[in-house]
Design an enzyme around this catalytic site. Structure first.
Site, PDB file in Angstrom:
ATOM      1  N   LYS A 175     -56.568 -51.144  -2.250  1.00 41.54           N
ATOM      2  CA  LYS A 175     -55.725 -52.382  -2.346  1.00 41.54           C
ATOM      3  C   LYS A 175     -56.105 -53.187  -3.468  1.00 41.54           C
ATOM      4  CE  LYS A 175     -54.815 -56.409  -1.127  1.00 41.54           C
ATOM      5  NZ  LYS A 175     -54.090 -57.034  -2.407  1.00 41.54           N
ATOM      6  N   GLU A 251     -69.015 -58.128  -1.446  1.00 42.34           N
ATOM      7  CA  GLU A 251     -69.515 -58.647  -2.725  1.00 42.34           C
ATOM      8  C   GLU A 251     -68.622 -59.980  -2.863  1.00 42.34           C
ATOM      9  OE1 GLU A 251     -69.498 -55.625  -5.732  1.00 42.34           O
ATOM     10  OE2 GLU A 251     -70.794 -54.230  -4.644  1.00 42.34           O
ATOM     11  N   CYS A 285     -67.987 -63.066 -11.147  1.00 40.78           N
ATOM     12  CA  CYS A 285     -68.753 -63.629 -10.290  1.00 40.78           C
ATOM     13  C   CYS A 285     -70.268 -63.911 -10.657  1.00 40.78           C
ATOM     14  CB  CYS A 285     -68.619 -62.600  -9.024  1.00 40.78           C
ATOM     15  SG  CYS A 285     -69.186 -60.972  -9.567  1.00 40.78           S
ATOM     16  N   GLU A 379     -67.900 -72.697  -7.189  1.00 41.73           N
ATOM     17  CA  GLU A 379     -67.614 -71.645  -8.135  1.00 41.73           C
ATOM     18  C   GLU A 379     -66.293 -71.947  -8.753  1.00 41.73           C
ATOM     19  OE1 GLU A 379     -66.607 -67.604  -6.544  1.00 41.73           O
ATOM     20  OE2 GLU A 379     -67.784 -66.759  -8.137  1.00 41.73           O
TER      21      GLU A 379
HETATM   22  P1  NDP Z   1     -59.863 -63.011  -3.238  1.00 44.67           P
HETATM   23  O1  NDP Z   1     -60.871 -63.231  -2.310  1.00 44.67           O
HETATM   24  O2  NDP Z   1     -58.664 -63.968  -3.112  1.00 44.67           O
HETATM   25  O3  NDP Z   1     -59.041 -61.489  -3.241  1.00 44.67           O
HETATM   26  C1  NDP Z   1     -59.580 -60.475  -3.415  1.00 44.67           C
HETATM   27  C2  NDP Z   1     -58.811 -59.278  -2.689  1.00 44.67           C
HETATM   28  O4  NDP Z   1     -58.719 -59.629  -1.303  1.00 44.67           O
HETATM   29  C3  NDP Z   1     -57.274 -59.295  -3.230  1.00 44.67           C
HETATM   30  O5  NDP Z   1     -56.788 -57.896  -3.371  1.00 44.67           O
HETATM   31  C4  NDP Z   1     -56.566 -60.058  -2.243  1.00 44.67           C
HETATM   32  O6  NDP Z   1     -55.466 -59.839  -2.100  1.00 44.67           O
HETATM   33  C5  NDP Z   1     -57.297 -59.650  -0.795  1.00 44.67           C
HETATM   34  N1  NDP Z   1     -57.200 -60.451   0.239  1.00 44.67           N
HETATM   35  C6  NDP Z   1     -57.290 -61.734   0.157  1.00 44.67           C
HETATM   36  N2  NDP Z   1     -57.126 -62.273   1.632  1.00 44.67           N
HETATM   37  C7  NDP Z   1     -57.438 -61.228   2.410  1.00 44.67           C
HETATM   38  C8  NDP Z   1     -57.591 -61.167   3.759  1.00 44.67           C
HETATM   39  N3  NDP Z   1     -57.540 -62.191   4.671  1.00 44.67           N
HETATM   40  N4  NDP Z   1     -57.649 -59.879   4.280  1.00 44.67           N
HETATM   41  C9  NDP Z   1     -57.807 -58.610   3.313  1.00 44.67           C
HETATM   42  N5  NDP Z   1     -57.654 -58.941   2.079  1.00 44.67           N
HETATM   43  C10 NDP Z   1     -57.408 -60.055   1.430  1.00 44.67           C
HETATM   44  O7  NDP Z   1     -60.625 -62.939  -4.465  1.00 44.67           O
HETATM   45  P2  NDP Z   1     -59.579 -63.017  -5.889  1.00 44.67           P
HETATM   46  O8  NDP Z   1     -59.067 -61.983  -6.369  1.00 44.67           O
HETATM   47  O9  NDP Z   1     -59.344 -64.633  -6.273  1.00 44.67           O
HETATM   48  O10 NDP Z   1     -60.986 -62.796  -6.952  1.00 44.67           O
HETATM   49  C11 NDP Z   1     -61.986 -63.822  -7.478  1.00 44.67           C
HETATM   50  C12 NDP Z   1     -63.159 -63.867  -6.551  1.00 44.67           C
HETATM   51  O11 NDP Z   1     -63.728 -62.742  -6.381  1.00 44.67           O
HETATM   52  C13 NDP Z   1     -64.241 -64.931  -6.967  1.00 44.67           C
HETATM   53  O12 NDP Z   1     -64.602 -65.772  -6.116  1.00 44.67           O
HETATM   54  C14 NDP Z   1     -65.506 -64.158  -7.371  1.00 44.67           C
HETATM   55  O13 NDP Z   1     -66.502 -64.674  -7.412  1.00 44.67           O
HETATM   56  C15 NDP Z   1     -65.281 -63.000  -6.571  1.00 44.67           C
HETATM   57  N6  NDP Z   1     -65.861 -61.617  -7.029  1.00 44.67           N
HETATM   58  C16 NDP Z   1     -67.118 -61.517  -6.617  1.00 44.67           C
HETATM   59  C17 NDP Z   1     -67.503 -60.235  -7.135  1.00 44.67           C
HETATM   60  C18 NDP Z   1     -68.990 -59.802  -6.536  1.00 44.67           C
HETATM   61  O14 NDP Z   1     -69.489 -58.621  -7.110  1.00 44.67           O
HETATM   62  N7  NDP Z   1     -69.917 -60.514  -5.865  1.00 44.67           N
HETATM   63  C19 NDP Z   1     -67.132 -59.854  -8.160  1.00 44.67           C
HETATM   64  C20 NDP Z   1     -65.854 -60.060  -8.642  1.00 44.67           C
HETATM   65  C21 NDP Z   1     -65.144 -61.146  -8.094  1.00 44.67           C
HETATM   66  P3  NDP Z   1     -54.288 -60.789  -2.890  1.00 44.67           P
HETATM   67  O15 NDP Z   1     -54.826 -61.453  -4.058  1.00 44.67           O
HETATM   68  O16 NDP Z   1     -53.632 -59.689  -3.268  1.00 44.67           O
HETATM   69  O17 NDP Z   1     -53.603 -61.497  -2.088  1.00 44.67           O
END
Ligand code: NDP
Length: 478
Positions: A175, A251, A285, A379
């Site tokens: 997804k 992550e 991140c 962040e």
């Molecule tokens: P989100 O956590 O909002 O979303 C990540 C994914 O999770 C999306 O596909 C989102 O769907 C999905 N999602 C959101 N809520 C749920 C839920 N309750 N259950 C299941 N899936 C869910 O992150 P962002 O897309 O905003 O990405 C940015 C964030 O990711 C930053 O905080 C960054 O630090 C972190 N990040 C961490 C990394 C690491 O390796 N540690 C690497 C890259 C980013 P949708 O958005 O389509 O609703």
């Protein structure tokens, strides 16, 4: 308008209810693609396809070498279609084409090739027993993997999870984030062309909370959940997974400390500190968003760092000369812009940068913030770095460790002993000394504290995506 469907059971399909959404190009600020908008029913359909392909299909039963060959074919196709894949991510989320084409797509191919090969050369443990028995470990595929990825490295992150999951014989439901759906469908189309059997790699689009993402994490048919995204989302996923005791790999976010000591090579420190916070407009991140600079070098470093930041080219991400594009969406732009007001309210000052045209933020350096200020602790996920002076090593380490996050840190020094000492004292998943973002895919990747649970990469990915089985045999007397 281009159009991207789900890919379920080997076919590109619409949502059950026909719903769609528009993916917005954040530079043009208009919709550019129509994407299937999934519901929990579509997530269930994708999980059922992955389940059937795992339980009855050939994929888990192929040899590691046969699976590896197909993953290499997929890597070939990723390389052959690099411009289309890079353009999809650039259009979806505004990352400059020089990064998507120069880094993300080559790294996506590398992810596929690495895990295709690594699975074939990884040793399994063997335990000759004192009783005359013999025990060994067999790494069985875990089953159906749900891979949920964010929008900041869409294709690269998808392959980082899909490649090891597939190499070790699992089937996958991927997804993507709704801000960056296109390259996931493109990857699944290429996977079918490479000979991946139907149902082995499925893609389902849609929102996370209350929708597709949540349905995947709550499904009793899913055997592993691998997630990259925000820390708050990681908590929600952990709670959902707990109901079925589904193992999760998380992550999560970061607030990377970048420590510049007096004795560093200033050219190197400036070069990497710029890359660490302004690549992908800081939507990384691993970004070095807290810059601790020792007082002896503060003035020189800040002057050189500011000049380099001001030279960066902001503009249309599809032009090769562009170094910073827009932020990924209007909502995210407003969040990052809001942090500049929060910093000001906390008594900090924008030294250079600020809000630009459209949804861009200029490379922004904030000074005068305290260690407890929100701009230092939270962040921001944008091209905003806070510079804080320090006097000695102990103070720098204490400050670097003083946030809820623990993903990564960087340090610049010529003192070898100090480099080792500080690396050991930092509570993070990765430390880079005199460099940034260099990865060996065999090394563990993940975060300490609120930055994650578990590690991926090399055998760490194997351990997560398999069910290690102990096999014990009696060796009978002749
Ligand atoms: P989100 O956590 O909002 O979303 C990540 C994914 O999770 C999306 O596909 C989102 O769907 C999905 N999602 C959101 N809520 C749920 C839920 N309750 N259950 C299941 N899936 C869910 O992150 P962002 O897309 O905003 O990405 C940015 C964030 O990711 C930053 O905080 C960054 O630090 C972190 N990040 C961490 C990394 C690491 O390796 N540690 C690497 C890259 C980013 P949708 O958005 O389509 O609703």
């Amino acid at each position: 308008m281009e159009s991207f469907g789900h890919v379920i059971g080997g076919e590109e399909v619409e949502s059950r209810d026909g719903a769609t959404f528009e993916s917005v190009d954040p530079w043009e600020r208009t919709g550019w693609a129509t994407v299937a908008l999934g519901s929990p029913a579509d997530a269930d359909r994708a999980v059922a396809a992955a389940r059937a392909a795992f339980d009855n299909g050939p994929w888990p039963r192929l040899s590691l070498a046969e699976r590896g060959r197909i993953l290499h074919r997929l890597a070939d196709l990723v390389e052959a279609n690099a411009v289309e894949l890079a353009t999809a991510d650039t259009t979806d989320m505004g990352k400059p084409i020089r990064e998507t084409l120069g880094h993300d797509v080559p790294r996506a191919a590398q992810n596929l090739r690495f895990f295709a090969d690594h699975s074939t050369v990884t040793a399994a443990e063997s335990f000759p027993m004192a009783t005359g028995h013999h025990a060994y470990t067999q790494y069985d595929p875990a089953g159906v993997v749900a891979a949920i990825v964010p929008w900041n490295f869409p294709l690269m992150m998808a392959t980082w999870k899909v490649a090891p999951a597939l190499a070790w014989g699992n089937t996958v439901v991927l997804k993507p984030a709704e801000q960056s759906p296109a390259s996931a469908t493109l990857l699944a189309r290429l996977a079918l062309a490479a000979g991946l059997p139907p149902g082995v790699l499925n893609v389902v689009h849609g929102y996370g909370p209350g929708s597709v993402g949540q349905a995947l994490t709550e499904s009793p048919q899913v055997d592993r959940i691998t997630f990259t995204g925000e820390t708050t989302t990681g908590r929600a996923i952990s709670r959902a997974a707990a109901e079925n005791l589904t193992p999760v790999s998380l992550e999560l976010g970061g607030k990377g400390a970048n420590i510049v000591f007096d004795d560093c090579d200033i050219d190197r420190a400036v070069h990497w500190s710029i890359r660490a916070i302004f690549s992908n407009s800081g939507q990384v991140c691993l970004a070095g968003s807290r810059l601790y600079v020792q007082r002896g070098v503060l003035d020189t470093f800040l002057r050189r760092f500011t000049e380099a930041a001001q030279r960066l080219v902001i503009g249309n991400p599809k032009e090769r000369s562009t170094e910073l594009g827009p932020l990924s969406s209007e909502e995210h732009f407003r969040k990052v812009a809001g942090y500049l007001d929060i910093a000001a309210a906390d008594g900090a000052r924008v030294h250079t940068g600020g809000v630009g045209d459209g949804w861009t933020i200029r490379p922004t350096i904030v000074v005068g913030a305290g260690q407890r200020a929100r701009i230092t602790q939270e962040e921001v996920f944008g091209p905003v770095v806070v510079v804080l002076p320090f006097d000695d090593e102990q103070e720098a380490v204490a400050a670097a460790n003083d946030t809820p996050y623990g993903l990564n840190a960087m340090l610049f020094t010529r003192d070898l002993s100090r480099a080792h000492r500080v690396s050991r004292a930092l509570r993070v998943g990765t430390v880079w000394t005199n460099c940034f973002f260099v990865r060996d895919l065999r090394a563990p990747f993940g975060g300490a504290k609120n930055s994650g649970v578990g590690r991926e990469g090399g055998v760490f990915s194997r351990d997560f995506f398999t069910e290690p089985k102990a096999v014990v045999m009696e060796i009978a007397d002749a």
